[in-house]
Design an enzyme around this catalytic site. Sequence first.
Site, mmCIF file in Angstrom:
data_model
loop_
_atom_site.group_PDB
_atom_site.id
_atom_site.type_symbol
_atom_site.label_atom_id
_atom_site.label_comp_id
_atom_site.label_asym_id
_atom_site.label_seq_id
_atom_site.Cartn_x
_atom_site.Cartn_y
_atom_site.Cartn_z
ATOM 1 C CE LYS A 1 -4.089 -2.151 2.030
ATOM 2 N NZ LYS A 1 -5.170 -2.042 3.007
ATOM 3 C CG ASN B 1 1.105 1.203 18.055
ATOM 4 O OD1 ASN B 1 0.239 0.418 17.646
ATOM 5 N ND2 ASN B 1 2.317 1.240 17.537
ATOM 6 N NE ARG B 2 4.257 -4.551 19.656
ATOM 7 C CZ ARG B 2 4.360 -5.619 18.897
ATOM 8 N NH1 ARG B 2 4.226 -6.820 19.430
ATOM 9 N NH2 ARG B 2 4.558 -5.526 17.596
HETATM 10 P P1 ATR Z 1 0.964 -3.195 9.495
HETATM 11 O O1 ATR Z 1 -0.523 -3.080 9.661
HETATM 12 O O2 ATR Z 1 1.602 -1.863 9.369
HETATM 13 O O3 ATR Z 1 1.389 -4.196 8.463
HETATM 14 P P2 ATR Z 1 1.360 -5.071 11.676
HETATM 15 O O4 ATR Z 1 2.720 -5.603 11.927
HETATM 16 O O5 ATR Z 1 0.344 -5.968 11.072
HETATM 17 O O6 ATR Z 1 1.546 -3.718 10.875
HETATM 18 O O7 ATR Z 1 0.813 -4.523 13.049
HETATM 19 C C1 ATR Z 1 -0.422 -3.879 13.139
HETATM 20 C C2 ATR Z 1 -0.581 -3.344 14.530
HETATM 21 O O8 ATR Z 1 -0.628 -4.442 15.443
HETATM 22 C C3 ATR Z 1 0.571 -2.450 15.013
HETATM 23 O O9 ATR Z 1 -0.015 -1.383 15.711
HETATM 24 C C4 ATR Z 1 1.361 -3.352 15.942
HETATM 25 O O10 ATR Z 1 2.029 -2.675 17.003
HETATM 26 P P3 ATR Z 1 3.522 -2.079 16.808
HETATM 27 O O11 ATR Z 1 3.369 -0.825 16.039
HETATM 28 O O12 ATR Z 1 3.995 -1.883 18.194
HETATM 29 O O13 ATR Z 1 4.292 -3.141 16.066
HETATM 30 C C5 ATR Z 1 0.229 -4.167 16.538
HETATM 31 N N1 ATR Z 1 0.686 -5.423 17.122
HETATM 32 C C6 ATR Z 1 1.141 -6.518 16.481
HETATM 33 N N2 ATR Z 1 1.407 -7.503 17.362
HETATM 34 C C7 ATR Z 1 1.115 -7.013 18.593
HETATM 35 C C8 ATR Z 1 1.176 -7.542 19.916
HETATM 36 N N3 ATR Z 1 1.563 -8.797 20.152
HETATM 37 N N4 ATR Z 1 0.789 -6.745 20.930
HETATM 38 C C9 ATR Z 1 0.357 -5.494 20.706
HETATM 39 N N5 ATR Z 1 0.280 -4.923 19.485
HETATM 40 C C10 ATR Z 1 0.649 -5.677 18.444
#
Ligand code: ATR
Length: 307
Positions: free
Chosen positions: A83, A170-171
């Site tokens: 994207k 967010n984490r």
């Molecule tokens: P994207 O959507 O950009 O591909 P993703 O890796 O799928 O990213 O993660 C989506 C969201 O899930 C992010 O906000 C991620 O937090 P981080 O920004 O801290 O990585 C969150 N996320 C993924 N695994 C997580 C977990 N085990 N605990 C809390 N948040 C998590």
Amino acid sequence: MKYYTLDQLSTLNKNSRKLARFAVIGNPVEHSLSPQLHQPALDDLGREARYVRVEVKANQVGKAFQELHSAGIHGINVTVPHKLEALEACDLVDPVAQIMGAVNTIVFDKDGSCNGFNTDGPGFARAIREEFSVDLGDLKVIIIGAGGGAGRAIATQCAIENCPQVILANRTLEKLHPMKEQLSKLIGSENLKGPRDRIEIIDLFNPALEEAIGSSELIINTTSVGLKATDPSPFPSHWVEPHHLVYDTIYNPERTRLLRDSRDQGARVANGLSLLIHQGALSLEYWLNQDIPLELMREGVKNALKE
Ligand code: ATR
């Protein structure tokens, strides 16, 4: 054909009665539900058009746009992980998609130039209206996982809709600082009554999250926590109260731990199926410029999920 690669595009319309006119690109793309979502609507609208999956590798998105256009494709959906690359490869990008940092819909001009849009944010606003009969812009929201792709699109939409409160959780807190700055420019500047700023950021593990959730009306999960059936809730779900609306962007599994617990707490809940359908319908609106049979799209995806 489950999916095509770019090398196979010459075979795209060989021996096919119905020409391929729309495509989703991604990697992997094999499991994308977009064909099952779009094809029933295209058929119902009498369009003699096939919707296909095309696998595209990293750094090939611009090339893919050109080659798909040359192969007779009229419109493209973009899914993970492309994207952002799609946004960079477009000739023109809608300003909202620019802020979201992601493009999921490509509209070609006659000369083949690419216009990029993002239907995830507007699709989410429609999903909330459908699920809870309320306007997103009237709700105090908290987005759990606002640093991810979906979270960012939804947070931007909340700012555009001028929600009275947008809390980004967010984490990884660092991802949220630039977002807060950007979204603050979009949202109304007046602070509403109460102790909170219009836009706040919070670390997922900050004990103040409980209070932030308590002060919100709509809780949105955009983390990937819940995709596995054994996953826990992304935050302690006993914090959910009966006054809450809880939206999980995950639709498979149908009921995540968060949604099951929230329902037990007396809250109204919805999963991400409505977002999937509305963002898809908005893409079709861009391409076809006519009303879209939503219920057929819903049926198509539901049947695919049962398989
Ligand atoms: P994207 O959507 O950009 O591909 P993703 O890796 O799928 O990213 O993660 C989506 C969201 O899930 C992010 O906000 C991620 O937090 P981080 O920004 O801290 O990585 C969150 N996320 C993924 N695994 C997580 C977990 N085990 N605990 C809390 N948040 C998590």
